[in-house]
Design an enzyme around this catalytic site. Sequence first.
Site, PDB file in Angstrom:
ATOM      1  N   MET A  42       0.857  -1.187   0.000  1.00  3.73           N
ATOM      2  CA  MET A  42       0.000   0.000   0.000  1.00  3.73           C
ATOM      3  C   MET A  42       0.898   1.244   0.000  1.00  3.73           C
ATOM      4  O   MET A  42       0.471   2.330   0.401  1.00  3.73           O
ATOM      5  CB  MET A  42      -0.925  -0.015   1.218  1.00  3.73           C
ATOM      6  CG  MET A  42      -1.870  -1.217   1.180  1.00  3.73           C
ATOM      7  SD  MET A  42      -3.387  -0.978   2.113  1.00  3.73           S
ATOM      8  CE  MET A  42      -2.761  -0.715   3.743  1.00  3.73           C
ATOM      9  N   GLU A  47      12.217  -0.417   4.826  1.00  4.55           N
ATOM     10  CA  GLU A  47      13.215  -1.481   4.635  1.00  4.55           C
ATOM     11  C   GLU A  47      12.592  -2.874   4.594  1.00  4.55           C
ATOM     12  O   GLU A  47      13.117  -3.775   3.946  1.00  4.55           O
ATOM     13  CB  GLU A  47      14.190  -1.407   5.798  1.00  4.55           C
ATOM     14  CG  GLU A  47      15.642  -1.499   5.403  1.00  4.55           C
ATOM     15  CD  GLU A  47      16.478  -1.442   6.665  1.00  4.55           C
ATOM     16  OE1 GLU A  47      16.457  -0.374   7.333  1.00  4.55           O
ATOM     17  OE2 GLU A  47      17.110  -2.468   6.998  1.00  4.55           O
ATOM     18  N   HIS A  49       9.737  -3.646   3.181  1.00  6.49           N
ATOM     19  CA  HIS A  49       9.309  -3.860   1.790  1.00  6.49           C
ATOM     20  C   HIS A  49      10.531  -4.104   0.895  1.00  6.49           C
ATOM     21  O   HIS A  49      10.486  -4.933  -0.017  1.00  6.49           O
ATOM     22  CB  HIS A  49       8.567  -2.628   1.261  1.00  6.49           C
ATOM     23  CG  HIS A  49       7.278  -2.328   1.958  1.00  6.49           C
ATOM     24  ND1 HIS A  49       7.117  -1.275   2.812  1.00  6.49           N
ATOM     25  CD2 HIS A  49       6.080  -2.965   1.903  1.00  6.49           C
ATOM     26  CE1 HIS A  49       5.873  -1.252   3.268  1.00  6.49           C
ATOM     27  NE2 HIS A  49       5.225  -2.275   2.735  1.00  6.49           N
ATOM     28  N   GLN A  73     -10.348  -2.560   2.427  1.00  8.21           N
ATOM     29  CA  GLN A  73      -9.879  -3.205   3.651  1.00  8.21           C
ATOM     30  C   GLN A  73      -9.815  -2.241   4.840  1.00  8.21           C
ATOM     31  O   GLN A  73      -9.250  -2.578   5.876  1.00  8.21           O
ATOM     32  CB  GLN A  73      -8.530  -3.886   3.417  1.00  8.21           C
ATOM     33  CG  GLN A  73      -7.357  -2.964   3.169  1.00  8.21           C
ATOM     34  CD  GLN A  73      -6.132  -3.725   2.695  1.00  8.21           C
ATOM     35  OE1 GLN A  73      -6.071  -4.240   1.592  1.00  8.21           O
ATOM     36  NE2 GLN A  73      -5.114  -3.813   3.548  1.00  8.21           N
ATOM     37  N   LYS A 162       5.278 -10.227   9.032  1.00 10.63           N
ATOM     38  CA  LYS A 162       4.774  -9.326  10.087  1.00 10.63           C
ATOM     39  C   LYS A 162       3.251  -9.400  10.105  1.00 10.63           C
ATOM     40  O   LYS A 162       2.627  -9.417  11.155  1.00 10.63           O
ATOM     41  CB  LYS A 162       5.255  -7.893   9.827  1.00 10.63           C
ATOM     42  CG  LYS A 162       5.514  -7.125  11.079  1.00 10.63           C
ATOM     43  CD  LYS A 162       4.521  -6.093  11.502  1.00 10.63           C
ATOM     44  CE  LYS A 162       4.033  -5.139  10.485  1.00 10.63           C
ATOM     45  NZ  LYS A 162       2.634  -4.745  10.836  1.00 10.63           N
ATOM     46  N   GLN A 166      -2.419 -12.475   7.534  1.00  8.29           N
ATOM     47  CA  GLN A 166      -2.639 -12.148   6.116  1.00  8.29           C
ATOM     48  C   GLN A 166      -1.943 -13.170   5.210  1.00  8.29           C
ATOM     49  O   GLN A 166      -2.564 -13.719   4.290  1.00  8.29           O
ATOM     50  CB  GLN A 166      -2.106 -10.742   5.826  1.00  8.29           C
ATOM     51  CG  GLN A 166      -2.062 -10.377   4.356  1.00  8.29           C
ATOM     52  CD  GLN A 166      -1.756  -8.909   4.142  1.00  8.29           C
ATOM     53  OE1 GLN A 166      -2.646  -8.067   4.201  1.00  8.29           O
ATOM     54  NE2 GLN A 166      -0.502  -8.571   3.885  1.00  8.29           N
ATOM     55  N   VAL A 189      11.301  -7.688   9.326  1.00 11.52           N
ATOM     56  CA  VAL A 189      12.509  -6.872   9.540  1.00 11.52           C
ATOM     57  C   VAL A 189      12.252  -5.989  10.752  1.00 11.52           C
ATOM     58  O   VAL A 189      11.157  -5.420  10.904  1.00 11.52           O
ATOM     59  CB  VAL A 189      12.806  -6.000   8.296  1.00 11.52           C
ATOM     60  CG1 VAL A 189      14.061  -5.157   8.512  1.00 11.52           C
ATOM     61  CG2 VAL A 189      12.957  -6.878   7.059  1.00 11.52           C
ATOM     62  N   SER A 198       6.943  -1.123  10.171  1.00 11.98           N
ATOM     63  CA  SER A 198       5.564  -1.024   9.708  1.00 11.98           C
ATOM     64  C   SER A 198       5.350   0.389   9.183  1.00 11.98           C
ATOM     65  O   SER A 198       5.901   1.350   9.738  1.00 11.98           O
ATOM     66  CB  SER A 198       4.612  -1.280  10.882  1.00 11.98           C
ATOM     67  OG  SER A 198       3.318  -0.793  10.576  1.00 11.98           O
ATOM     68  N   ARG A 200       2.854   2.035   9.584  1.00  8.35           N
ATOM     69  CA  ARG A 200       2.107   2.793  10.596  1.00  8.35           C
ATOM     70  C   ARG A 200       3.013   3.296  11.719  1.00  8.35           C
ATOM     71  O   ARG A 200       2.561   4.108  12.527  1.00  8.35           O
ATOM     72  CB  ARG A 200       0.956   1.958  11.152  1.00  8.35           C
ATOM     73  CG  ARG A 200      -0.170   1.767  10.120  1.00  8.35           C
ATOM     74  CD  ARG A 200      -1.418   1.142  10.693  1.00  8.35           C
ATOM     75  NE  ARG A 200      -2.560   1.267   9.801  1.00  8.35           N
ATOM     76  CZ  ARG A 200      -3.014   0.287   9.005  1.00  8.35           C
ATOM     77  NH1 ARG A 200      -2.417  -0.901   9.006  1.00  8.35           N
ATOM     78  NH2 ARG A 200      -4.060   0.494   8.219  1.00  8.35           N
TER      79      ARG A 200
HETATM   80  O1  PAF Z   1      -0.157  -5.796   3.453  1.00 14.16           O
HETATM   81  C1  PAF Z   1      -0.599  -4.874   2.736  1.00 14.16           C
HETATM   82  O2  PAF Z   1       0.059  -3.848   2.526  1.00 14.16           O
HETATM   83  C2  PAF Z   1      -2.003  -5.010   2.133  1.00 14.16           C
HETATM   84  O3  PAF Z   1      -2.864  -5.679   2.977  1.00 14.16           O
HETATM   85  C3  PAF Z   1      -1.977  -5.652   0.730  1.00 14.16           C
HETATM   86  C4  PAF Z   1      -1.504  -7.090   0.772  1.00 14.16           C
HETATM   87  C5  PAF Z   1      -1.086  -4.848  -0.204  1.00 14.16           C
HETATM   88  C6  PAF Z   1      -3.401  -5.669   0.148  1.00 14.16           C
HETATM   89  O4  PAF Z   1      -3.913  -4.381   0.036  1.00 14.16           O
END
Ligand code: PAF
Length: 296
Positions: A42, A47, A49, A73, A162, A166, A189, A198, A200
């Site tokens: 998103m 780091e 990602h 979501q 993390k 999901q 990480v 994160s 957030r």
């Molecule tokens: O983990 C995320 O950033 C989101 O839930 C995802 C997998 C990109 C789906 O919107």
Amino acid sequence: MTAGGTRVSSEVDHVTELLHTRAELARARAVLTGTVGVVMTMGALHEGHETLLRAARERADHVIVTIFVNPLQFGPNEDFDRYPRTLEADLEVCRRAGADLVFAPSVADMYPGGEPAVRVNPGPLGEDLEGLSRPGFFHGVLTVVLKLLQLTRADLTFFGEKDYQQVTLVRRMCRDLDIPVEVVGVPTVREPDGLALSSRNRYLSGAERQVALSLSRALRAGAEAAEAGRDAAAVLTAAHVAFGAGQSGARLDYLVLTDPDLEPGPVRGPARLLVAAWVGGTRLIDNAPLRLDPSS
Ligand code: PAF
């Protein structure tokens, strides 16, 4: 420009192409040969990602990154509007990590018919843990993940551990619905002091960031108790004590010990300890693998 997208960076031997529409993606995807790995995000890349992108780079011939803040979501009182949108900085991360295509569609391009009436049902696990606090969350996640798998036609997809529930549900969806993609989980990480990376975390003040350490502290204490041969109840107690409920300033949502597939039932051998808590107005989650002595 290539295949209708924008060339955002160019090195001697590498180009990262930014695509905004599904038509641009389809054209760029059509000329890729070999294996394709997709990393769905998103945005607000960090780091963690970058580690996913590097894992994808190692395994796949071509890497696609998707950047889409998925309204499906987010609950009505959640942070959809204030979720960080940092496309320029994200593109720099993608370029550094060697992504080939970045797909950053608009909401209208992802959901051309408006909010989809048909959504993926995550089953009972989707209603538990995160799903209890965030009704409809996993319906939204799995729906967009399935759409992005269709649009990218990826052979491999990479998810950070993390968000353990999901990745578990994405795996289960692919298995249950015969989606031909390999789901690769990549370990979390952490900052040197243990805080899981994160997007957030950027909401946290300095003081809140200190409070947020209670999550990783709880996981560490649980893992140490398991290593010391303690049973499931003692592991959970150690984790609760380390979290410091009532004293840490964080408001615990859940702290649970489950089997690695998040299946109900007694936990023996490999297990997963998961925690979720509110720190100020920010909800954080974390988890860790551990191993219980099967005889304990
Ligand atoms: O983990 C995320 O950033 C989101 O839930 C995802 C997998 C990109 C789906 O919107």
